[in-house]
Design a protein around this motif. Sequence first.
Motif, PDB file in Angstrom:
ATOM      1  N   PHE A  55       0.822  -1.201   0.000  1.00  0.00           N
ATOM      2  CA  PHE A  55       0.000   0.000   0.000  1.00  0.00           C
ATOM      3  C   PHE A  55       0.863   1.260   0.000  1.00  0.00           C
ATOM      4  N   PRO A  61       0.848   5.803  -1.152  1.00  0.00           N
ATOM      5  CA  PRO A  61      -0.152   5.078  -1.940  1.00  0.00           C
ATOM      6  C   PRO A  61      -0.483   5.792  -3.250  1.00  0.00           C
ATOM      7  N   THR A  62      -0.823   4.989  -4.244  1.00  0.00           N
ATOM      8  CA  THR A  62      -1.238   5.521  -5.543  1.00  0.00           C
ATOM      9  C   THR A  62      -2.686   5.993  -5.459  1.00  0.00           C
ATOM     10  N   TRP A  64      -5.134   4.822  -7.176  1.00  0.00           N
ATOM     11  CA  TRP A  64      -5.984   3.627  -7.171  1.00  0.00           C
ATOM     12  C   TRP A  64      -6.070   3.055  -5.757  1.00  0.00           C
ATOM     13  N   GLU A  65      -4.946   2.948  -5.067  1.00  0.00           N
ATOM     14  CA  GLU A  65      -4.943   2.421  -3.701  1.00  0.00           C
ATOM     15  C   GLU A  65      -5.760   3.316  -2.777  1.00  0.00           C
ATOM     16  N   ARG A  66      -5.657   4.619  -2.979  1.00  0.00           N
ATOM     17  CA  ARG A  66      -6.434   5.559  -2.163  1.00  0.00           C
ATOM     18  C   ARG A  66      -7.942   5.387  -2.397  1.00  0.00           C
ATOM     19  N   LEU A  69      -8.496   0.843  -1.476  1.00  0.00           N
ATOM     20  CA  LEU A  69      -7.952   0.111  -0.333  1.00  0.00           C
ATOM     21  C   LEU A  69      -8.001   0.898   0.968  1.00  0.00           C
ATOM     22  N   LYS A 141      -8.305  -3.534   3.973  1.00  0.00           N
ATOM     23  CA  LYS A 141      -8.298  -2.092   3.735  1.00  0.00           C
ATOM     24  C   LYS A 141      -7.623  -1.388   4.901  1.00  0.00           C
TER      25      LYS A 141
END
Length: 151
Positions: A55, A61-62, A64-66, A69, A141
Amino acid sequence: MLRTLRRSAALAGGCAAALGLGLILAAGSPAAASAQTDPNNRYTAEEIHHFLEGFYGNHGPTAWERRHLVSAQLKEKAAQNPDFDVLLCAQNTPRDIEVGEVTTAQSARVGWATITTTWGGEPRTASFTAYVDLDGSKPMKLLDVYCGAED
């Protein structure tokens, strides 16, 4: 000829059955089983550490991760602080990120680790705590981040 075909078919069927049984036994063995969760359907400290390393990566975090996730509660907290990166407890991007040892508390149903960020200026490092839900029935998450008391 017919007898040879029957033997070949029986041999092929026996091999397929043995292969299928072998796959079933291998999948059930501890060595072949992937460490998905503990016996109580909770994520393990090792799994949480792996998640947090992925993550946070080296610089945070990217997008997308934000989006995918992070818990809804933490997304709301981030939206309420637009000038501060709640997930990194910072205002800019660190040079490096290290994930510390993970602690799990089954009674609290969370796992957490200290995340240490390295910066170019003073102070050179900063730390915060990241929390993850232990419930293995849900996708993992980031639940919350505690940046610590401000001086």
